[in-house]
Motif scaffolding. Sequence first.
Motif, mmCIF file in Angstrom:
data_model
loop_
_atom_site.group_PDB
_atom_site.id
_atom_site.type_symbol
_atom_site.label_atom_id
_atom_site.label_comp_id
_atom_site.label_asym_id
_atom_site.label_seq_id
_atom_site.Cartn_x
_atom_site.Cartn_y
_atom_site.Cartn_z
ATOM 1 N N GLY A 220 41.809 14.275 -2.435
ATOM 2 C CA GLY A 220 42.770 15.137 -1.693
ATOM 3 C C GLY A 220 42.660 14.699 -0.217
ATOM 4 O O GLY A 220 41.625 14.714 0.286
ATOM 5 N N ASN A 221 43.778 14.944 0.390
ATOM 6 C CA ASN A 221 43.806 14.658 1.855
ATOM 7 C C ASN A 221 43.878 16.096 2.652
ATOM 8 O O ASN A 221 43.649 16.256 3.779
ATOM 9 C CB ASN A 221 44.806 13.656 2.449
ATOM 10 N N ARG A 222 44.705 17.003 1.695
ATOM 11 C CA ARG A 222 44.913 18.405 2.142
ATOM 12 C C ARG A 222 44.522 19.140 0.849
ATOM 13 O O ARG A 222 44.915 18.813 -0.414
ATOM 14 C CB ARG A 222 46.435 18.589 2.731
ATOM 15 N N VAL A 223 43.960 20.530 1.204
ATOM 16 C CA VAL A 223 43.690 21.396 -0.009
ATOM 17 C C VAL A 223 44.281 22.725 0.767
ATOM 18 O O VAL A 223 44.104 23.085 1.624
ATOM 19 C CB VAL A 223 42.159 21.610 0.019
ATOM 20 N N LEU A 224 44.746 23.560 -0.344
ATOM 21 C CA LEU A 224 45.496 24.682 -0.335
ATOM 22 C C LEU A 224 44.577 25.674 -1.125
ATOM 23 O O LEU A 224 44.402 25.452 -2.110
ATOM 24 C CB LEU A 224 46.917 24.834 -0.536
ATOM 25 N N PHE A 225 44.289 26.793 -0.660
ATOM 26 C CA PHE A 225 43.498 28.000 -1.258
ATOM 27 C C PHE A 225 44.438 29.064 -1.384
ATOM 28 O O PHE A 225 44.935 29.701 -0.271
ATOM 29 C CB PHE A 225 42.396 28.368 -0.685
ATOM 30 N N PRO A 237 40.084 18.399 3.070
ATOM 31 C CA PRO A 237 38.826 19.063 2.226
ATOM 32 C C PRO A 237 37.508 19.230 3.077
ATOM 33 O O PRO A 237 36.745 20.131 2.547
ATOM 34 C CB PRO A 237 38.457 17.454 1.651
ATOM 35 N N GLU A 238 37.233 18.738 4.241
ATOM 36 C CA GLU A 238 35.997 18.931 4.812
ATOM 37 C C GLU A 238 36.301 20.280 5.602
ATOM 38 O O GLU A 238 35.573 21.179 5.511
ATOM 39 C CB GLU A 238 35.648 17.918 6.043
ATOM 40 N N ASP A 239 37.442 20.765 6.256
ATOM 41 C CA ASP A 239 37.913 21.824 6.514
ATOM 42 C C ASP A 239 37.464 23.337 5.496
ATOM 43 O O ASP A 239 36.782 24.228 5.744
ATOM 44 C CB ASP A 239 39.018 22.348 7.109
ATOM 45 N N ILE A 240 38.027 22.953 4.145
ATOM 46 C CA ILE A 240 37.866 23.830 3.236
ATOM 47 C C ILE A 240 36.554 23.995 2.551
ATOM 48 O O ILE A 240 35.987 25.070 2.270
ATOM 49 C CB ILE A 240 39.092 23.583 2.024
ATOM 50 N N PHE A 241 36.031 22.859 2.221
ATOM 51 C CA PHE A 241 34.751 23.017 1.776
ATOM 52 C C PHE A 241 33.449 23.148 2.413
ATOM 53 O O PHE A 241 32.398 23.606 2.095
ATOM 54 C CB PHE A 241 34.729 21.871 0.728
ATOM 55 N N CYS A 242 33.508 22.720 3.497
ATOM 56 C CA CYS A 242 32.609 22.648 4.669
ATOM 57 C C CYS A 242 32.414 23.654 5.704
ATOM 58 O O CYS A 242 31.386 24.259 6.183
ATOM 59 C CB CYS A 242 32.139 21.185 5.246
ATOM 60 N N ASN A 243 33.601 23.932 6.055
ATOM 61 C CA ASN A 243 33.895 25.029 7.043
ATOM 62 C C ASN A 243 34.909 26.281 6.678
ATOM 63 O O ASN A 243 35.865 26.439 7.367
ATOM 64 C CB ASN A 243 34.224 24.609 8.303
ATOM 65 N N GLN A 250 35.593 31.690 0.898
ATOM 66 C CA GLN A 250 34.013 31.796 1.013
ATOM 67 C C GLN A 250 33.362 32.354 -0.045
ATOM 68 O O GLN A 250 32.613 31.566 -0.912
ATOM 69 C CB GLN A 250 33.312 32.448 2.266
ATOM 70 N N GLU A 251 33.890 33.436 -0.607
ATOM 71 C CA GLU A 251 33.584 33.752 -1.856
ATOM 72 C C GLU A 251 33.768 33.362 -3.067
ATOM 73 O O GLU A 251 32.886 32.871 -4.120
ATOM 74 C CB GLU A 251 34.343 35.562 -1.982
ATOM 75 N N PHE A 252 35.144 32.608 -3.126
ATOM 76 C CA PHE A 252 35.439 31.762 -4.325
ATOM 77 C C PHE A 252 34.692 30.456 -4.344
ATOM 78 O O PHE A 252 34.147 30.152 -5.321
ATOM 79 C CB PHE A 252 37.032 31.349 -4.283
ATOM 80 N N LEU A 253 34.398 29.744 -3.162
ATOM 81 C CA LEU A 253 33.559 28.674 -3.258
ATOM 82 C C LEU A 253 32.194 28.905 -3.764
ATOM 83 O O LEU A 253 31.447 28.164 -4.448
ATOM 84 C CB LEU A 253 33.537 28.045 -1.788
ATOM 85 N N SER A 254 31.581 30.125 -3.345
ATOM 86 C CA SER A 254 30.272 30.248 -3.686
ATOM 87 C C SER A 254 30.150 30.480 -5.397
ATOM 88 O O SER A 254 29.099 30.340 -5.859
ATOM 89 C CB SER A 254 29.870 31.639 -3.114
ATOM 90 N N LYS A 255 31.302 30.720 -5.778
ATOM 91 C CA LYS A 255 31.243 30.954 -7.227
ATOM 92 C C LYS A 255 31.412 29.760 -8.243
ATOM 93 O O LYS A 255 31.121 29.448 -9.232
ATOM 94 C CB LYS A 255 32.134 31.883 -7.820
#
Length: 257
Positions: A220-225, A237-243, A250-255
């Motif tokens: 992906g070059n853009r990710v929507l949550f 992807p870097e914005d969404i997954f790393c920052n 944050q809660e979603f990614l932790s799971k």
Amino acid sequence: MTNDKLIQVKNLKKYYNKDTIHALDDVTVDVNKGDVMVVIGPSGSGKSTLLRSLNLLETPTDGEIIFHSIDVTKKNFINSQGKKERVDINLHRQKMGMVFQHFNLFPHKTILDNMILSPVRVLGMNKATAKEKALQLLKRVGLEDRASAYPIQLSGGQKQRVAIVRALMMEPEVMLFDEPTSALDPEMVGEVLNVMKELAQEGMTMVVVTHEMGFAREVGNRVLFMDEGKLVEQGTPEDIFCNPKHPRLQEFLSKVL
């Protein structure tokens, strides 16, 4: 990637049950030509509703979906000569290839016949030309030897690869993927994602609803949550997954990571 806006979604809403359920709640986003936009979020967050609204498999309650300068959610539009014309939904859908979870292949037709049906009937393509093109696409995904087989004779991963190249037969401008690997055995997921990666590398505009976070990060070059019908956060992807900034993301990614 470019900044050419292929699809503009403005204040999109989809309400159910006398407006008590907000499947989409005021979503605004642009899809640029060449984007590989990956939509993530928990089940029931509105991801598939957003995707299905793009080609009007879901009819929005309110808002705009502008494609080729036409708001396709309306029945009519004013053409370049200033005259009123009806929006051609079928023409709109031809330009947006759709790949579903469950393949949607006709079980009584061979793989080749499944692939040539729409181009011949809808586009008026010559049958011999359609067969030649279908065989080229099947070869591309390693299934040229399965052209005369029936869907029941194929694995889930093979059927999904056929579903992808069947959509490509219509020469779409954008490909929509609705959780294309969720119905597959884990060992078959990779073969489908590899086809999607190749499409992305060739510049196909794609909107992908998926639970495959590795694909989202890598391709992906853009990710929507999304969550509860809202577009909560979007970025690279870097914005969404790393920052990730929003607590819900944050809660979603932790799971899931």
